[in-house]
Each structure stands twice: as structure tokens, then as C-alpha cells.
Design a protein around this motif. Structure first.
Motif, PDB file in Angstrom:
ATOM      1  N   MET A  50       0.835  -1.177   0.000  1.00  0.00           N
ATOM      2  CA  MET A  50       0.000   0.000   0.000  1.00  0.00           C
ATOM      3  C   MET A  50       0.881   1.241   0.000  1.00  0.00           C
ATOM      4  N   ALA A  51       0.586   2.149  -0.870  1.00  0.00           N
ATOM      5  CA  ALA A  51       1.372   3.374  -0.996  1.00  0.00           C
ATOM      6  C   ALA A  51       1.058   4.344   0.139  1.00  0.00           C
ATOM      7  N   THR A  52       2.078   5.071   0.540  1.00  0.00           N
ATOM      8  CA  THR A  52       1.902   6.108   1.560  1.00  0.00           C
ATOM      9  C   THR A  52       1.652   7.435   0.867  1.00  0.00           C
ATOM     10  N   THR A  53       0.695   8.157   1.357  1.00  0.00           N
ATOM     11  CA  THR A  53       0.393   9.485   0.834  1.00  0.00           C
ATOM     12  C   THR A  53       0.951  10.518   1.798  1.00  0.00           C
ATOM     13  N   LEU A  54       1.636  11.503   1.271  1.00  0.00           N
ATOM     14  CA  LEU A  54       2.132  12.598   2.099  1.00  0.00           C
ATOM     15  C   LEU A  54       1.151  13.757   2.041  1.00  0.00           C
ATOM     16  N   LYS A  55       0.868  14.294   3.219  1.00  0.00           N
ATOM     17  CA  LYS A  55      -0.002  15.462   3.335  1.00  0.00           C
ATOM     18  C   LYS A  55       0.737  16.546   4.101  1.00  0.00           C
ATOM     19  N   LEU A  56       0.320  17.770   3.917  1.00  0.00           N
ATOM     20  CA  LEU A  56       0.896  18.842   4.714  1.00  0.00           C
ATOM     21  C   LEU A  56       0.572  18.612   6.186  1.00  0.00           C
ATOM     22  N   ALA A  57       1.538  18.880   7.041  1.00  0.00           N
ATOM     23  CA  ALA A  57       1.353  18.691   8.474  1.00  0.00           C
ATOM     24  C   ALA A  57       0.785  19.944   9.137  1.00  0.00           C
ATOM     25  N   GLY A  58       0.717  21.032   8.417  1.00  0.00           N
ATOM     26  CA  GLY A  58       0.311  22.292   9.030  1.00  0.00           C
ATOM     27  C   GLY A  58       1.473  22.896   9.790  1.00  0.00           C
ATOM     28  N   TYR A  59       1.261  24.079  10.338  1.00  0.00           N
ATOM     29  CA  TYR A  59       2.321  24.702  11.125  1.00  0.00           C
ATOM     30  C   TYR A  59       2.554  23.885  12.379  1.00  0.00           C
ATOM     31  N   LEU A  60       3.816  23.690  12.735  1.00  0.00           N
ATOM     32  CA  LEU A  60       4.178  22.783  13.815  1.00  0.00           C
ATOM     33  C   LEU A  60       4.441  23.491  15.141  1.00  0.00           C
ATOM     34  N   VAL A  61       4.726  24.772  15.100  1.00  0.00           N
ATOM     35  CA  VAL A  61       4.901  25.582  16.309  1.00  0.00           C
ATOM     36  C   VAL A  61       4.354  26.967  16.018  1.00  0.00           C
ATOM     37  N   THR A  62       4.203  27.765  17.060  1.00  0.00           N
ATOM     38  CA  THR A  62       3.733  29.126  16.854  1.00  0.00           C
ATOM     39  C   THR A  62       4.834  29.968  16.220  1.00  0.00           C
ATOM     40  N   GLU A  63       4.423  31.016  15.578  1.00  0.00           N
ATOM     41  CA  GLU A  63       5.354  31.948  14.943  1.00  0.00           C
ATOM     42  C   GLU A  63       6.305  32.528  15.999  1.00  0.00           C
ATOM     43  N   ALA A  64       7.576  32.673  15.635  1.00  0.00           N
ATOM     44  CA  ALA A  64       8.573  33.225  16.559  1.00  0.00           C
ATOM     45  C   ALA A  64       9.389  34.298  15.849  1.00  0.00           C
ATOM     46  N   ALA A  65       9.738  35.332  16.585  1.00  0.00           N
ATOM     47  CA  ALA A  65      10.578  36.391  16.030  1.00  0.00           C
ATOM     48  C   ALA A  65      11.997  35.872  15.845  1.00  0.00           C
ATOM     49  N   ILE A  66      12.632  36.259  14.764  1.00  0.00           N
ATOM     50  CA  ILE A  66      14.039  35.960  14.541  1.00  0.00           C
ATOM     51  C   ILE A  66      14.839  36.989  15.324  1.00  0.00           C
ATOM     52  N   THR A  67      15.717  36.521  16.177  1.00  0.00           N
ATOM     53  CA  THR A  67      16.497  37.408  17.035  1.00  0.00           C
ATOM     54  C   THR A  67      17.841  37.714  16.402  1.00  0.00           C
ATOM     55  N   PHE A  68      18.129  38.997  16.266  1.00  0.00           N
ATOM     56  CA  PHE A  68      19.420  39.456  15.769  1.00  0.00           C
ATOM     57  C   PHE A  68      20.142  40.096  16.948  1.00  0.00           C
ATOM     58  N   SER A  69      21.098  39.401  17.528  1.00  0.00           N
ATOM     59  CA  SER A  69      21.788  39.983  18.680  1.00  0.00           C
ATOM     60  C   SER A  69      23.137  40.588  18.299  1.00  0.00           C
ATOM     61  N   GLY A  70      23.455  40.594  17.029  1.00  0.00           N
ATOM     62  CA  GLY A  70      24.685  41.237  16.567  1.00  0.00           C
ATOM     63  C   GLY A  70      24.528  42.750  16.538  1.00  0.00           C
ATOM     64  N   THR A  71      25.531  43.430  16.040  1.00  0.00           N
ATOM     65  CA  THR A  71      25.532  44.883  16.007  1.00  0.00           C
ATOM     66  C   THR A  71      24.436  45.435  15.106  1.00  0.00           C
ATOM     67  N   GLN A  72      24.307  44.921  13.886  1.00  0.00           N
ATOM     68  CA  GLN A  72      23.328  45.467  12.943  1.00  0.00           C
ATOM     69  C   GLN A  72      22.122  44.558  12.819  1.00  0.00           C
ATOM     70  N   GLN A  73      20.991  45.050  13.278  1.00  0.00           N
ATOM     71  CA  GLN A  73      19.727  44.348  13.208  1.00  0.00           C
ATOM     72  C   GLN A  73      18.846  45.017  12.169  1.00  0.00           C
ATOM     73  N   LEU A  74      17.573  44.648  12.110  1.00  0.00           N
ATOM     74  CA  LEU A  74      16.662  45.280  11.152  1.00  0.00           C
ATOM     75  C   LEU A  74      16.378  46.741  11.481  1.00  0.00           C
ATOM     76  N   ASN A  75      16.266  47.054  12.766  1.00  0.00           N
ATOM     77  CA  ASN A  75      15.982  48.429  13.159  1.00  0.00           C
ATOM     78  C   ASN A  75      17.126  49.348  12.730  1.00  0.00           C
ATOM     79  N   SER A  76      16.757  50.468  12.138  1.00  0.00           N
ATOM     80  CA  SER A  76      17.712  51.486  11.645  1.00  0.00           C
ATOM     81  C   SER A  76      18.615  50.968  10.527  1.00  0.00           C
ATOM     82  N   LEU A  77      18.215  49.929   9.839  1.00  0.00           N
ATOM     83  CA  LEU A  77      19.010  49.378   8.739  1.00  0.00           C
ATOM     84  C   LEU A  77      19.006  50.358   7.567  1.00  0.00           C
ATOM     85  N   ALA A  78      20.180  50.790   7.136  1.00  0.00           N
ATOM     86  CA  ALA A  78      20.301  51.738   6.020  1.00  0.00           C
ATOM     87  C   ALA A  78      19.877  51.078   4.707  1.00  0.00           C
TER      88      ALA A  78
END
Length: 156
Positions: free
Chosen positions: A1-29
Motif C-alpha cells: 500500500m502506498a503512503t500518501t504525504l499530506k501537509l502537516a500544518g504549522y508545527l509551532v507558533t510563529e517566533a521572532a528571529i532574534t538578531f543579537s549582533g551589532t546590525q539588526q533590522l531596526n535602523s538598517l540603512a
């Protein structure tokens, strides 16, 4: 019997990408690259894909034909060492190019902007994010965030 792949949906809640280096999105030229984000480890979860949502604070975006954010995914194959990335600069960096995964366009208006980039293939192990402002103006000093949300397939 063949296996069918289906979308699993989102697996976790949305999370912000953290930029802890010197240049982040804020004030980006205009044309400036961010430094790398904090590390994300996909070694255990093995998510297949990631969707990105950009929320950008109001600015005077003026050229809709070339106005948005470039998104980059930078993987490590050995789990420790990352390839060369040059952030915090407005000049083109040839070695950053191979990690480009997509572009989130904005409208050429003075307003807050939002957009999504769908179905970025997630690497098997650890990785980091980066971005480049292509908005033709500097980004606001606060209120600029990239969010990530993984998804995958399931056997039906």
C-alpha cells in the motif's frame, strides 16, 4: 500500500528571529545587510520548510519596482562553523549571494509594510538568518521584525 504525504500544518507558533549582533533590522540603512541572527537548530525537529513574515515599521518607501527586503539563510554543515558572511555594510558582498532565499516586496508608499516568503527549504542542522534592506530608504529605529514558522509533511 502506498503512503500518501499530506501537509502537516504549522508545527509551532510563529517566533521572532532574534538578531543579537551589532546590525539588526531596526535602523538598517538602504542596501545594508544585517549581521547574522541567533542560531536555530533543526537537528532534532527536522522541519522541511519555513515561512517568513516581515513586519516593517512605517517609512517613506518611494520606488515600488525595487522596494523590499532580501532574506538569506546561512547553514552550517558541521554544526559549528558558518560560511563567511559580511553584515553591517551597504556594498554588494559576492560571498553573501549564495545564501539568498527570497525577496519580500513592499509598496512604494509611506506606510508600515508586511509581507511573507513561503516554503523556504529548511536545512537538516543548524542555521542563521540575515536580511538586506532594499527599501530605498533607511528602516525605522524600531518596529521591524522578521518572524519564522516551520512546517512539514505527514504520512496519511
Amino acid at each position: 500500500m502506498a503512503t500518501t504525504l499530506k501537509l502537516a500544518g504549522y508545527l509551532v507558533t510563529e517566533a521572532a528571529i532574534t538578531f543579537s549582533g551589532t546590525q539588526q533590522l531596526n535602523s538598517l540603512a538602504d542596501n545594508e545587510y544585517t549581521d547574522l541572527s541567533d542560531e536555530i537548530n533543526n537537528s532534532s525537529d527536522l522541519y522541511a520548510y519555513v515561512d517568513i513574515r516581515a513586519v516593517i515599521a512605517s517609512a517613506a518607501f518611494i520606488t515600488p519596482a525595487d522596494c523590499g527586503i532580501e532574506v538569506f539563510l546561512i547553514p552550517t554543515v558541521d554544526g559549528t562553523n558558518y560560511p563567511t558572511w559580511t553584515g553591517n555594510t551597504t556594498t554588494d558582498q559576492v560571498h553573501n549571494g549564495p545564501y539568498f532565499v527570497g525577496y519580500i516586496p513592499f509598496t512604494g508608499t509611506t506606510a508600515a509594510q508586511a509581507g511573507v516568503l513561503l516554503r523556504i527549504e529548511a536545512p537538516n542542522g543548524k542555521y542563521k538568518w540575515a536580511a538586506r534592506n532594499r527599501g530605498n530608504v533607511a528602516l525605522a529605529g524600531s518596529g521591524n521584525v522578521l518572524y519564522w514558522r516551520p512546517h512539514s509533511y505527514q504520512a496519511a
